[in-house]
Motif scaffolding. Structure first.
Motif, PDB file in Angstrom:
ATOM      1  N   SER A 253      11.367 -21.187  47.940  1.00  0.00           N
ATOM      2  CA  SER A 253      11.862 -19.852  48.261  1.00  0.00           C
ATOM      3  C   SER A 253      11.969 -18.967  47.027  1.00  0.00           C
ATOM      4  N   MET A 254      12.122 -19.552  45.862  1.00  0.00           N
ATOM      5  CA  MET A 254      12.169 -18.792  44.613  1.00  0.00           C
ATOM      6  C   MET A 254      10.786 -18.397  44.102  1.00  0.00           C
ATOM      7  N   GLY A 255       9.752 -18.881  44.756  1.00  0.00           N
ATOM      8  CA  GLY A 255       8.401 -18.625  44.258  1.00  0.00           C
ATOM      9  C   GLY A 255       7.920 -19.672  43.278  1.00  0.00           C
ATOM     10  N   GLY A 256       8.650 -20.794  43.185  1.00  0.00           N
ATOM     11  CA  GLY A 256       8.260 -21.825  42.233  1.00  0.00           C
ATOM     12  C   GLY A 256       6.962 -22.519  42.600  1.00  0.00           C
ATOM     13  N   LEU A 257       6.587 -22.499  43.888  1.00  0.00           N
ATOM     14  CA  LEU A 257       5.346 -23.150  44.304  1.00  0.00           C
ATOM     15  C   LEU A 257       4.127 -22.474  43.665  1.00  0.00           C
ATOM     16  N   GLN A 258       4.178 -21.159  43.507  1.00  0.00           N
ATOM     17  CA  GLN A 258       3.072 -20.448  42.882  1.00  0.00           C
ATOM     18  C   GLN A 258       2.939 -20.812  41.403  1.00  0.00           C
ATOM     19  N   PHE A 259       4.069 -20.988  40.743  1.00  0.00           N
ATOM     20  CA  PHE A 259       4.020 -21.403  39.341  1.00  0.00           C
ATOM     21  C   PHE A 259       3.390 -22.794  39.198  1.00  0.00           C
ATOM     22  N   ILE A 260       3.733 -23.684  40.150  1.00  0.00           N
ATOM     23  CA  ILE A 260       3.192 -25.043  40.093  1.00  0.00           C
ATOM     24  C   ILE A 260       1.687 -25.024  40.351  1.00  0.00           C
ATOM     25  N   LEU A 261       1.257 -24.243  41.334  1.00  0.00           N
ATOM     26  CA  LEU A 261      -0.178 -24.133  41.596  1.00  0.00           C
ATOM     27  C   LEU A 261      -0.900 -23.498  40.411  1.00  0.00           C
ATOM     28  N   GLY A 262      -0.226 -22.591  39.737  1.00  0.00           N
ATOM     29  CA  GLY A 262      -0.817 -22.037  38.526  1.00  0.00           C
ATOM     30  C   GLY A 262      -0.984 -23.100  37.448  1.00  0.00           C
ATOM     31  N   PHE A 269      -5.113 -30.279  30.605  1.00  0.00           N
ATOM     32  CA  PHE A 269      -4.980 -31.367  31.591  1.00  0.00           C
ATOM     33  C   PHE A 269      -3.559 -31.918  31.656  1.00  0.00           C
ATOM     34  N   ARG A 270      -2.765 -31.747  30.592  1.00  0.00           N
ATOM     35  CA  ARG A 270      -1.383 -32.220  30.623  1.00  0.00           C
ATOM     36  C   ARG A 270      -0.550 -31.389  31.593  1.00  0.00           C
ATOM     37  N   LEU A 271      -0.788 -30.069  31.611  1.00  0.00           N
ATOM     38  CA  LEU A 271      -0.095 -29.221  32.575  1.00  0.00           C
ATOM     39  C   LEU A 271      -0.557 -29.524  33.997  1.00  0.00           C
ATOM     40  N   GLN A 272      -1.861 -29.827  34.161  1.00  0.00           N
ATOM     41  CA  GLN A 272      -2.362 -30.200  35.486  1.00  0.00           C
ATOM     42  C   GLN A 272      -1.679 -31.464  35.996  1.00  0.00           C
ATOM     43  N   GLU A 273      -1.584 -32.455  35.143  1.00  0.00           N
ATOM     44  CA  GLU A 273      -0.962 -33.726  35.547  1.00  0.00           C
ATOM     45  C   GLU A 273       0.505 -33.541  35.902  1.00  0.00           C
ATOM     46  N   SER A 274       1.277 -32.831  35.055  1.00  0.00           N
ATOM     47  CA  SER A 274       2.710 -32.634  35.313  1.00  0.00           C
ATOM     48  C   SER A 274       2.934 -31.771  36.542  1.00  0.00           C
ATOM     49  N   SER A 275       2.102 -30.736  36.744  1.00  0.00           N
ATOM     50  CA  SER A 275       2.251 -29.873  37.919  1.00  0.00           C
ATOM     51  C   SER A 275       1.975 -30.637  39.197  1.00  0.00           C
ATOM     52  N   ALA A 276       0.935 -31.490  39.197  1.00  0.00           N
ATOM     53  CA  ALA A 276       0.640 -32.308  40.377  1.00  0.00           C
ATOM     54  C   ALA A 276       1.771 -33.283  40.663  1.00  0.00           C
ATOM     55  N   ALA A 309     -14.769 -32.893  37.186  1.00  0.00           N
ATOM     56  CA  ALA A 309     -14.550 -33.906  36.152  1.00  0.00           C
ATOM     57  C   ALA A 309     -13.169 -33.712  35.535  1.00  0.00           C
ATOM     58  N   GLN A 310     -12.347 -34.695  35.705  1.00  0.00           N
ATOM     59  CA  GLN A 310     -10.978 -34.650  35.183  1.00  0.00           C
ATOM     60  C   GLN A 310     -10.608 -36.031  34.654  1.00  0.00           C
ATOM     61  N   PRO A 311      -9.653 -36.088  33.714  1.00  0.00           N
ATOM     62  CA  PRO A 311      -9.194 -37.399  33.232  1.00  0.00           C
ATOM     63  C   PRO A 311      -8.596 -38.232  34.366  1.00  0.00           C
ATOM     64  N   LEU A 312      -8.592 -39.537  34.190  1.00  0.00           N
ATOM     65  CA  LEU A 312      -8.075 -40.448  35.212  1.00  0.00           C
ATOM     66  C   LEU A 312      -6.614 -40.184  35.513  1.00  0.00           C
ATOM     67  N   SER A 313      -5.809 -39.879  34.490  1.00  0.00           N
ATOM     68  CA  SER A 313      -4.377 -39.648  34.704  1.00  0.00           C
ATOM     69  C   SER A 313      -4.141 -38.437  35.605  1.00  0.00           C
ATOM     70  N   VAL A 314      -4.981 -37.397  35.472  1.00  0.00           N
ATOM     71  CA  VAL A 314      -4.838 -36.212  36.317  1.00  0.00           C
ATOM     72  C   VAL A 314      -5.183 -36.548  37.762  1.00  0.00           C
ATOM     73  N   LYS A 315      -6.271 -37.269  37.976  1.00  0.00           N
ATOM     74  CA  LYS A 315      -6.692 -37.596  39.341  1.00  0.00           C
ATOM     75  C   LYS A 315      -5.686 -38.507  40.040  1.00  0.00           C
ATOM     76  N   LYS A 316      -5.043 -39.380  39.306  1.00  0.00           N
ATOM     77  CA  LYS A 316      -4.017 -40.237  39.917  1.00  0.00           C
ATOM     78  C   LYS A 316      -2.862 -39.409  40.450  1.00  0.00           C
ATOM     79  N   LYS A 317      -2.393 -38.434  39.656  1.00  0.00           N
ATOM     80  CA  LYS A 317      -1.283 -37.597  40.102  1.00  0.00           C
ATOM     81  C   LYS A 317      -1.721 -36.658  41.222  1.00  0.00           C
ATOM     82  N   VAL A 318      -2.959 -36.184  41.192  1.00  0.00           N
ATOM     83  CA  VAL A 318      -3.446 -35.312  42.256  1.00  0.00           C
ATOM     84  C   VAL A 318      -3.571 -36.089  43.561  1.00  0.00           C
TER      85      VAL A 318
END
Length: 492
Positions: A253-262, A269-276, A309-318
């Motif tokens: 409701s705060m709009g945090g979902l858009q920040f995470i998708l961003g 790739f570190r931000l991708q992994e943590s966001s996922a 093509a993404q690192p393995l750690s990113v794909k695991k979290k996704v």
């Protein structure tokens, strides 16, 4: 007078001779006070009566010298012990008052349970136990038997009296309990939250709720001055908070979902992994967030990351986020299939050589198949709730079995059995059993699958027998053997 004293001395001498093998001589002092300056002691022995001749001889010799020691009569020796009647005994005669006056000047030693040395000039109370130590020549005293018994009982009764409470103390305690139970008194002991916040603000202390914390974190995350390391730290804090259902919904409701998708679209790739990771934790068992995520296009973003093509750690979290989005959400499963989700997973399955991604993919497929089967079985029972028919209708639109057969999953899943990890093999067998109604013909036509199952069964049967020898029953390996047997039955 001299003769009487000599007879007593002779009796004490005879008693001393008969007691050379003993260290001490007991003397009863019951109802008596014992002054230290007395000359004589009553030490009577039964054997002295048998030696009357010796006593008479000694008495005669000593009488000859009585006229040389007239000054001794009436004097008191410090080394002797005289038994004197207690003043309470009411001794009669002319010497009674003198004896009382004499006893009043004595120092009285209070005996205890242990033996104490009785010094000259000291007396003891009536009933005390007195003895003469022949080794040291000292007189010793302690409590008598009656005194000891009385003292012990009195001490015990005193302790019991101390442990009890008086009526006044009980009344005060009851009054205190009533005061503690009074709501007004309880409320008076605590301060309002707003007052505490004001006081802490004056102390430079800040008390924040979870909502305030998430608001502050989102503002920091969106700030242009925030570094990548700071954003990673913010995402870690958010992942901890969104495990609570209310916090995850508030974040959306705060709009945090858009920040995470961003963060998922970031080039780091570190931000991708943590966001996922944050997205997957917020979606888990939270239908409100699942709906908002689908409406926000989160599914397309996740599939795009898996297809590139993404690192393995990113794909695991996704994959974790995709599984959380699809679980118990047939609408999202329908969109997943319509957007080519199984095709993306099949390419990812073939590209993974280590088996880590393969296991996650097979587990996700097994969950989707099991959910639909459970809903159909529940339909045979009376309606459980008003939304049951709606869920059955939504799952009917998920053509998962046809997609699995069309995309070749009946031949891909058995490849996971080649792994050496027991956990991977177990998950593959469970998925093959769930897919058996759709893929049984492909299983039968695959000759290598039947032979491999027989080899696996022999291998795990040996492990089960080894565990049975060690006394272990119902082991993990026996469950794998049961899964293999069930799959072989399906293939017949």
């Amino acid at each position: 007078m001299c003769g009487g004293e000599l007879s007593v001395c002779l009796r004490g001498l005879k008693q001393s001779e008969d007691s050379t093998d003993r260290d001490t001589l007991p003397v009863s002092a019951s109802h008596l006070l014992i002054p230290p300056e007395t000359v004589t002691m009553r030490l009577i022995s039964s054997r002295a009566r048998g030696a009357s001749f010796s006593c008479l001889t000694l008495v005669f010799l000593l009488l000859l010298h009585c006229h040389h020691i007239p000054g001794i009569v009436g004097q008191k020796s410090d080394s002797a012990l005289t038994v004197v009647e207690n003043a309470e005994g009411g001794g009669e005669g002319e010497g009674g008052d003198e004896e009382k006056e004499e006893m009043g000047n004595l120092e009285v030693l209070q005996p205890t349970e242990q033996w104490q040395t009785l010094k000259p000039g000291q007396a003891v109370p009536a009933g005390s136990h007195v003895r003469l130590n022949l080794q040291t020549g000292q007189r010793e005293v302690r409590l008598g038997e009656e005194q000891l018994k009385y003292w012990t009982q009195e001490h015990r009764e005193g302790e019991e009296t101390q442990s009890s409470f008086s009526p006044d103390e009980l009344k005060k305690a009851m009054k205190k309990i009533k005061e503690d139970l009074n709501p007004e008194s309880v409320a008076s002991e605590y301060r309002p939250l707003e007052e505490l916040k004001r006081d802490m603000a004056q102390l430079d202390l800040l008390v924040e709720t979870d909502v305030q914390i998430m608001r502050r974190l989102l503002d920091q995350f969106n700030s242009s001055n925030t570094t990548t390391e700071q954003r990673l730290s913010i995402l870690l804090e958010l992942e901890y908070l969104v495990h609570q259902v209310d916090n995850a919904q508030t974040l959306c409701s705060m709009g945090g979902l858009q920040f995470i998708l961003g963060g998922l679209n970031s080039s780091d790739f570190r931000l991708q992994e943590s966001s996922a990771f944050v997205l997957g934790s917020a979606l888990a068992s939270n239908p409100v967030v699942q709906v908002k995520a689908v409406e926000s296009g989160a599914l397309q973003t996740l599939l795009t990351i898996l297809a590139t093509a993404q690192p393995l750690s990113v794909k695991k979290k996704v994959l974790f986020a995709v599984a959380s989005l699809l679980r118990h959400f047939p609408y999202a499963q329908h969109n997943f299939l319509s957007h080519g989700g199984l095709q993306v997973l099949s390419e990812l399955f073939r590209a993974d050589g280590g088996g880590v991604l393969r296991t996650r993919i097979v587990t996700m497929l097994y969950d989707m198949i099991s959910e639909k089967e459970l809903i159909s079985q529940a339909g045979l029972d009376p309606v459980l709730d008003a939304s049951h028919e709606e869920r059955v209708q939504q799952y009917s639109k998920v053509s998962l079995e046809e997609e699995l057969l069309e995309k070749g999953w009946c031949n891909m899943v058995p490849q996971l059995l080649e792994s050496t990890e027991h956990d991977y093999r177990e998950k593959a067998l469970r998925a093959l059993l769930a897919m058996a109604p759709t893929c049984v013909d492909q299983y039968r036509s695959d000759g290598s699958l039947l032979g491999f199952l027989l080899s696996l069964r022999d291998q795990y049967q040996e492990m089960v027998q080894s565990e049975m020898i060690l006394g272990e029953e119902n082991s993990y390996f026996s469950e794998i053997v049961e899964l293999i047997d069930a799959l072989q039955v399906k293939m017949k």
